[in-house]
Design a protein around this motif. Sequence first.
Motif, PDB file in Angstrom:
ATOM      1  N   THR A  39       0.822  -1.215   0.000  1.00 23.76           N
ATOM      2  CA  THR A  39       0.000   0.000   0.000  1.00 23.76           C
ATOM      3  C   THR A  39       0.852   1.260   0.000  1.00 23.76           C
ATOM      4  OG1 THR A  39      -0.133   0.166   2.420  1.00 23.76           O
ATOM      5  CG2 THR A  39      -1.752  -1.249   1.322  1.00 23.76           C
ATOM      6  N   GLY A  40       2.184   1.090   0.012  1.00 25.69           N
ATOM      7  CA  GLY A  40       3.073   2.236   0.068  1.00 25.69           C
ATOM      8  C   GLY A  40       3.382   2.701   1.475  1.00 25.69           C
ATOM      9  N   ARG A  41       2.862   1.997   2.468  1.00 28.58           N
ATOM     10  CA  ARG A  41       3.076   2.371   3.866  1.00 28.58           C
ATOM     11  C   ARG A  41       4.415   1.846   4.345  1.00 28.58           C
ATOM     12  NH1 ARG A  41       1.662   0.039   8.986  1.00 28.58           N
ATOM     13  NH2 ARG A  41       1.058   1.607  10.543  1.00 28.58           N
ATOM     14  N   LEU A  42       5.115   2.640   5.155  1.00 25.90           N
ATOM     15  CA  LEU A  42       6.384   2.210   5.721  1.00 25.90           C
ATOM     16  C   LEU A  42       6.169   1.016   6.651  1.00 25.90           C
ATOM     17  CD1 LEU A  42       8.254   5.532   6.634  1.00 25.90           C
ATOM     18  CD2 LEU A  42       8.950   3.811   4.964  1.00 25.90           C
ATOM     19  N   ALA A  43       7.012   0.020   6.508  1.00 24.86           N
ATOM     20  CA  ALA A  43       6.899  -1.181   7.320  1.00 24.86           C
ATOM     21  C   ALA A  43       8.288  -1.733   7.571  1.00 24.86           C
ATOM     22  CB  ALA A  43       6.022  -2.219   6.604  1.00 24.86           C
ATOM     23  N   GLY A  44       8.350  -2.747   8.449  1.00 23.10           N
ATOM     24  CA  GLY A  44       9.607  -3.413   8.715  1.00 23.10           C
ATOM     25  C   GLY A  44      10.000  -3.385  10.184  1.00 23.10           C
ATOM     26  N   PHE A  45      11.020  -4.144  10.496  1.00 26.36           N
ATOM     27  CA  PHE A  45      11.500  -4.259  11.874  1.00 26.36           C
ATOM     28  C   PHE A  45      11.857  -2.898  12.457  1.00 26.36           C
ATOM     29  CE2 PHE A  45      15.169  -4.638  14.728  1.00 26.36           C
ATOM     30  CZ  PHE A  45      14.665  -5.464  15.708  1.00 26.36           C
TER      31      PHE A  45
END
Length: 268
Positions: A39-45
């Motif tokens: 969706t273009g949203r920032l994600a990740g650890f």
Amino acid sequence: MPLLFDKRERLPRPDLSAVLRLRFLTSTDFPPFNFADQTGRLAGFHVDLARELCAELGLEAKCQIQALPYGDLANALAEGQGEAVIAGVAPTEALRARFSFSRPFMMLPARFVVSRRATLSGEDARALFGKTVGVVGGTAHEAMLKAYFPTLKPKAFEDRAALYSALIEGDVEAGFADALQLSFWANATASQSCCRLFDGPYFSQDFLGEGLTVMVTRSDPRVVEAIDSGLAALSRDGRLQEIYLRYFPYDLYSQPAGAIAPGSQALR
């Protein structure tokens, strides 16, 4: 996930009531640490860790996370575009002259991977005695392999792709590399189920660095103190482990039964 904070340690937390905002800078090109989802949203650890730190410090309303090209992060921090960078930036002498760094919160070890067709006499690195072990040439892992395991026969490859191909084709029975990359590869279809993680994990600050940290502006010393305190709290109560389990393979740190301790001097 090895804990890098002593459970008995209580780091002082500064008064943050006067902090106007806490802006974390990251990038989108380092999955699973930081990336843009579908969706273009920032994600990740790193992104989840930054959000959890803001919650732990009571700064949710003042917290922002912004993505920039990796090469722009240091200058953006120096120019006041943020208070902290959480993107896997390795501390160097040059960077330490400009910025502060938090305590390490995660170590990325080295591991062996072995062919499932290999006949081994045991489940630790001694079973590889006399065997040829693939490694990417000119890397810290090649240097570490030669220093820690002088009885093995290293074979240098140009890059990871060449090493992986040699493992699949059976040109080498084992490889030695970054545990994170090996874990994802061995568990993915690209490996054709040729191989499994073996022995370790192996840690070495001399060869692999001090671990993942947060790079922080020096304009407000309260920020790095607060981040250290927050990281310690997340480590103590298991929230750091929970975030880790969302993104990383189970066998990144797991050790086969009967294997000797990581980094044991017995293998030198």
